[in-house]
Design a protein around this motif. Structure first.
Motif, PDB file in Angstrom:
ATOM      1  N   TYR A 137     -10.869  -0.188   1.228  1.00 37.44           N
ATOM      2  CA  TYR A 137     -10.236  -1.650   0.147  1.00 37.44           C
ATOM      3  C   TYR A 137      -9.407  -2.571   0.654  1.00 37.44           C
ATOM      4  N   ASP A 196       0.276  -2.039  -4.397  1.00 33.84           N
ATOM      5  CA  ASP A 196      -1.551  -2.233  -5.294  1.00 33.84           C
ATOM      6  C   ASP A 196      -2.402  -1.022  -5.134  1.00 33.84           C
ATOM      7  N   VAL A 197      -2.387   0.421  -4.275  1.00 40.50           N
ATOM      8  CA  VAL A 197      -2.848   0.633  -4.063  1.00 40.50           C
ATOM      9  C   VAL A 197      -2.504   2.139  -3.643  1.00 40.50           C
ATOM     10  N   VAL A 220       1.004  -0.904  -0.112  1.00 39.64           N
ATOM     11  CA  VAL A 220       0.128  -0.060  -0.136  1.00 39.64           C
ATOM     12  C   VAL A 220       0.555   1.221   0.089  1.00 39.64           C
ATOM     13  N   THR A 242     -11.270   4.945 -11.644  1.00 38.75           N
ATOM     14  CA  THR A 242      -9.745   4.142 -10.229  1.00 38.75           C
ATOM     15  C   THR A 242      -9.951   5.194  -8.846  1.00 38.75           C
ATOM     16  N   PRO A 279      -5.931   1.566  -7.998  1.00 39.24           N
ATOM     17  CA  PRO A 279      -7.152   2.015  -7.230  1.00 39.24           C
ATOM     18  C   PRO A 279      -6.680   3.583  -6.282  1.00 39.24           C
ATOM     19  N   TYR A 280      -7.295   4.522  -5.885  1.00 36.21           N
ATOM     20  CA  TYR A 280      -6.092   5.563  -5.486  1.00 36.21           C
ATOM     21  C   TYR A 280      -7.430   5.958  -4.534  1.00 36.21           C
ATOM     22  N   THR A 303      -7.143  -4.431 -10.301  1.00 40.58           N
ATOM     23  CA  THR A 303      -8.013  -3.349 -10.043  1.00 40.58           C
ATOM     24  C   THR A 303      -9.543  -3.618 -10.883  1.00 40.58           C
TER      25      THR A 303
END
Lengths: 643, 439
Positions: free
Chosen positions: B354, B137-138, B69, B179, B161-162, B366
């Motif tokens: 998440y 991953d995020v 992360v 995202t 993803p954000y 994603t």
């Protein structure tokens, strides 16, 4: 307008004027006597506020804080002066600016380390809290107190210079150092005292401002800008002028805040331009630029390297190979992108070197051209086309035109006024980018789609961008070097060495300065255009004055006046910045220390290490052991630098 | 150059030296860049020590069995105090997910932190560093709207993803992206939480004063919309602005003082707000002050007694009663010995959302996570939350509060004076102007 409003207007105007006078007076004192543009003024002001905060916290007494804090800061100022500036008063003001910029970086980080980054609550002293009736209105006691305190301090400082022996000597020293020395006075001691007095005034202004302006690490930036503008309007070197200018600026600012708050962020700059166009020497400035002090000259000339020089070719060859060598690593994109950004910073530093290194004009506003280039590409991409060629053309054209205009206004101003005007231009554009959000995206900036080259190559691809940036760097270097080798370039060098003599020879020096500034702006625009292309984003921060400071830093770091040195400097600075942020929270402190070290001990920057090593090691291989292996330079032994 | 044809052993050696040095430089950046590469374990250790604050004690051996992360916190620059508050939040959130929820998909969460410096370009560069070298991953975090927008744009480009922190309504409005998700309130939600209440309780005559930059302009715009949407009678006595970073507010305060406005809408935060509040106190300003930011702990600490008595929309209150909040408060206070903040809450809930989406998707991929996130419901510290499908905005209740005298700590506290339902404060999907592009 009701009497109520009028009373408020007068009181607010007075309070703001006194605050401005307080802020500017320390700056004016130091500049007026020693010719040092003290960029650390704002941080001394901030430090005064923080120390006062701590003393109030410990003792509960505002009166003690008001004396003790500034005394400590003055001590610090004296210490800094003795360790650094004391030895280099005879050098170009460029070095003074950089020393104080280094101090700014260090003190800011120390303050953040000691007191944290948050805003501190500074309670109004009990005796001065609350508000009282003044005629028709109720007005805060503390503001009335600052009006009185400001007037007192300004008067005492003025009287000190006007009537004391101390004042007589330093005023004499400011006019003619040699004569004062002949009278048996050790003027350099007085310089130290003046620096102490200036920092004392800065700190007392900070302590007085603390209860009604918040205490935070950013407060110094504001103070610095105010001091700059007030002193320039008043006339560089005239203390009385600063007082008059403080009153004028304070009242005009208050009137604008009241009746036209939309433009209140621009008042300072508009006033500055107005005054400089009508009366370039400032309101009360009967001040002559001291030619000797304002010029940048070198013990020796280090000529730029030819592109066909073998060493350059080897470096270029390796740079061409790096991305191919990276191919095997899936995660090396970041490293490659970083090197490409080093090229961008190299171009920016190169552009500044044409003006500062070659012509001897100190531009403290190169962020303007970087930002213009950046916004040109961003706006063009958002509204019209994603073509890089068109974006670059727009960036170069607009940056060159703005630079020419700035040159037209300020080229006739010599020395430090030029630094002040370019600084103000940069800050004004920054303010404009921030406020005009419909056009520039305001503080949110502008995110753009990927820019393409010739409709086919996607420049968000790190690989492609790398080669684009490298080829533009080489192209810029080639063009600039050609220009500097031409008769025009020689003319610029003549201006740097002595503008007066260049004029005697029949050259129109102002025209030459305008032109070189336009060229420099255009090259700076290239750097900005590339930056936006890489980031697919731009924001007002590209126009902020810290960028200008960093660009000057890069030029000095690499080697001022050598064209290739600044490129190395820009690359090293960006690399240092990126590497240090990983390991240290307070990396700017380290950069500040590096800057001061370079200015004091290696004023020709990294390229001069080459000679030092060559001197020491004779025929041994120097490149392997230098701080920067890219440093290659002509090696005629007899030209060895004497630092 | 005359000597360019002068070639000797020395020159050759020099050139070799130059070459070696340059490759060394490149090697240096690439080993930094390869921090996450499995093949380069030495580099990885350095990277780990340096740029992340590892909360897990178990050492990780590769990127396959851990969830990476990337947090973005402006720990230096103008928002440094807020960034540090966020950083404490992300540390506690990571520990919570690992220790209380058993990680994500049975794997440990590994936390990486980069400093955006509060600058959108740096923020984007740091997001790039996260994606390209930390292999995350995020992405979660950022404080200012500017950084949020630039990171969101980048995250969409690379398909990561954000979770945004900033409030600009375009993040889940006209510039919404598949995202991007936001647990934080949008500025529009905040405005609708406060506007109707203020018109009813503080009076119908309002003076709007903002700092002239994106955040301030957004407040003026969203509150005027919210006044309109409330259907109540109101008068805007005047609208004024000062540049961001203004320190002297005497002109505007004396104007407000002599006007017939009932209350002032304060459209700025940070040191601007601290200056405004302390000067309003010195001027003994008669009007009430309503803000969207005085709830922030750093602001209350900065403004001290001068903030007391002002009104604010509340984003987080440690004493709010819910099981989920108790968990956050316990974890946070046991680690840092001070109450959590809104900055911590948003990091906490974003990571939790998440984690839940990844669990229900059964993968970190994603597109799977994004579709699991849409419509996700969860009990979070400030009440139950739904991640709306149409704009990826969390829909939850809003609160209005008042700043109170210091009691438990040195700085002023806050009390909730009104609660507004999620439906009341959230714009409809049509109003947002969001049209999610395809992933």
């Amino acid at each position: 307008m009701s009497t109520n409003q009028l009373a408020f207007l007068i009181l607010n105007g007075l309070a703001l004027s006194m605050l401005y006078i307080l802020i500017a007076s320390g700056f004016a004192v130091i500049f007026g006597i020693t010719d040092v543009l003290n960029f650390a003024h704002g941080v001394f002001y901030m430090l005064g506020a923080y120390l006062a905060f701590t003393v109030v916290d410990a003792t509960g007494s505002f009166a003690i804080a008001l004396i003790l804090g500034p005394l400590v800061v003055a001590g610090l100022g004296i210490g800094i002066e003795r360790l650094t500036l004391h030895y280099i008063y005879d050098r170009s003001p460029l070095y003074h600016v950089l020393i104080t910029f280094g101090v700014l970086l260090i003190v800011t980080d120390v303050v953040e380390f000691v007191w944290g980054t948050g805003t501190k609550f500074f309670p109004t002293p009990d005796l001065l809290g609350g508000a009282v009736s003044i005629g028709p209105v109720i007005y805060p006691r503390y503001r009335l107190f600052t009006i009185a305190a400001g007037a007192c301090i300004a008067f005492l400082t003025w009287a000190l210079f006007r009537y004391s022996d101390f004042g007589l000597i330093v005023r004499g020293g400011a006019q003619d150092k040699q004569t004062v020395r002949l009278m048996g006075v050790n003027i350099s001691r007085y310089y130290t005292l003046i620096f102490g007095l200036g920092t004392f005034l800065a700190a007392i202004a900070g302590a007085l401002a603390a209860p009604f302006l918040s205490v935070n690490p950013a407060m110094g930036d504001d103070a610095l800008i105010i001091a700059f503008v007030v002193v320039a309007i008043g006339g560089l070197g005239s203390f009385g002028g600063s007082i008059v200018a403080g009153v004028i600026v304070g009242f005009i600012q208050t009137i604008t805040n009241t009746f036209a708050s939309e433009i209140s962020g621009f008042v300072l700059y508009l006033l500055l331009f107005g005054v400089l166009i009508l009366k370039p020497e400032g309101i009360l400035g009967a001040y002559e630029i001291r030619e000797q002090a304002a010029k940048l000259s070198y013990d020796r000339t280090i000529d730029p390297l030819n592109l066909t020089d073998r060493r350059v070719l080897v470096v270029l060859g390796l740079l061409l190979l790096i991305p191919l060598a990276f191919e095997g690593f899936s995660l090396s994109q970041y490293g490659m992108g970083l090197i490409a950004l080093m090229f961008v910073w190299g171009i920016l530093a190169l552009s500044l070197d044409t003006v500062t290194g070659y012509t001897g004009l100190i531009s403290f506003g190169h962020a303007a051209f970087y930002g213009i280039g950046s916004y040109a590409v961003a706006l063009l991409t958002v509204h019209f086309t994603s073509s890089f060629v068109l974006g670059l053309a727009a960036a170069v054209t607009v940056a060159a035109v703005v630079a020419w205009l700035v040159g037209a206004v300020s080229a006739r101003l010599s020395g430090l006024y030029f630094a002040v005007v370019t600084f103000a231009v940069g800050q004004m554009l920054y303010q404009l980018a921030l406020s005009w959000s419909g056009f520039t995206g305001g503080s949110n900036g502008l995110a753009i789609d990927n820019v393409t080259l010739l409709g086919a190559l996607d420049l968000s691809n790190t690989f492609v961008f790398y080669y684009l940036a490298l080829s533009l760097l080489v192209l810029c270097y080639y063009l600039v070097k050609r220009i500097m080798d031409s008769p025009f370039g020689l003319q610029l060098k003549a201006i740097r060495e002595s503008e007066r003599r260049a004029k005697f020879l029949g050259y129109d020096t102002n025209k030459a300065k305008r032109r070189v500034f336009a060229i420099s702006g255009a090259v700076g625009g290239v750097a900005g255009a590339l930056f936006t292309t890489r980031q697919t984003f731009t924001s007002p921060d590209t126009l902020y004055w810290i960028v200008s400071g960093d660009a000057l830093f890069a030029v000095i770091l690499g080697g001022v006046g050598t064209l290739y040195g600044p490129i190395i400097g820009g690359a090293v600075l960006l690399g240092l910045d990126q590497a240090l942020t990983i390991y240290f929270d307070y990396w700017r402190l380290i950069l500040g220390a590096v800057l001061i070290f370079i200015v004091l001990f290696a004023p020709r920057g990294l390229v001069s290490f080459y000679y030092i090593f060559e001197d020491r090691l004779g025929d041994d291989d120097p490149a392997g052991g230098t701080a920067n292996p890219e440093t290659v330079a002509p090696r005629d032994e007899e030209e060895a630098v004497q630092e | 150059m005359s000597d360019s044809d002068w070639l000797s052993r020395r020159t050759v050696l020099k050139q070799a030296g130059v070459g070696a040095g340059l490759v060394g430089l490149a090697g240096c950046s690439s080993s930094g860049g390869d921090g996450g590469d499995e093949g380069d374990s030495g580099g990885e250790d350095t990277e780990t020590e340096a740029s992340m604050d590892e909360t897990t004690t178990t050492s990780s051996s590769g990127s396959d069995d851990e969830v990476r992360v990337g947090f973005l916190h402006p720990t230096s620059g103008p928002f440094a105090a807020l960034g540090e508050a966020q950083q404490r939040g992300s540390e506690v959130a990571t520990a919570h997910v690992n220790e209380d929820l058993g990680g994500i998909l049975g794997n440990n969460v590994r936390r990486f932190v980069e400093d955006t410096e509060g600058d959108p370009s740096t923020g984007r560069e740091m997001a790039r560093r996260h994606v390209e070298t930390n292999d995350v991953d995020v992405l979660i975090g950022g404080v200012s709207g500017a950084v949020n927008l630039s990171v969101a744009d980048y995250a969409y480009d690379v398909g990561v993803p954000y979770f945004a922190y900033g409030g600009p309504e375009e993040i889940t409005g006209e510039e919404c992206l598949p995202t991007t998700f936001r647990y934080q309130y949008s500025d529009a939600q905040i405005a609708r939480s406060g506007a109707e209440w203020a018109l009813e309780n503080l009076g119908s005559r309002v003076w709007i004063h903002i700092a002239d930059y994106a955040f301030g302009q957004s407040i003026a715009r969203t509150w005027k919309d919210a006044f309109e949407a409330s259907g109540l009678d109101y008068t805007i006595v005047n609208e004024t602005q000062t540049p961001l970073g203004t320190s002297d507010y005497s002109a505007v305060i004396s104007q407000i003082q002599s006007s017939d406005a009932d209350w002032v809408l304060q459209g700025f935060s940070g040191s601007d707000a601290v200056n405004f509040l302390s000067q309003a106190e010195q001027f003994e300003l008669g009007q009430d002050i309503m803000s969207t930011t005085n709830t922030y702990l750093p602001l209350r600490q900065g403004a001290g007694s001068s903030a007391v008595g002002t009104y604010t929309t509340i984003r987080y209150e440690p004493t709010y009663e819910s099981e989920a909040n108790q968990m956050l408060v316990d974890r946070y206070t046991s680690t840092f010995d001070e109450p959590p903040t809104d900055f911590a809450l948003v990091m906490w809930s974003s990571l939790r959302l998440y984690a839940q989406a990844a669990e229900s998707a059964g993968s970190l991929e994603t597109s799977a996570v994004v579709s699991a996130m849409e419509g996700l419901e969860s009990d979070e510290p400030m009440g139950s939350t739904t991640m709306r499908e149409c704009d990826h905005q969390a829909v939850r209740d809003g609160f209005v509060g008042r700043i109170t005298e210091p009691d438990q700590y040195d700085w002023p506290g806050q009390e909730i004076v009104a609660t507004r339902t999620a439906d009341d404060i959230t714009r409809t999907c049509e109003e947002t102007g969001c049209d999610l592009p395809s992933l």
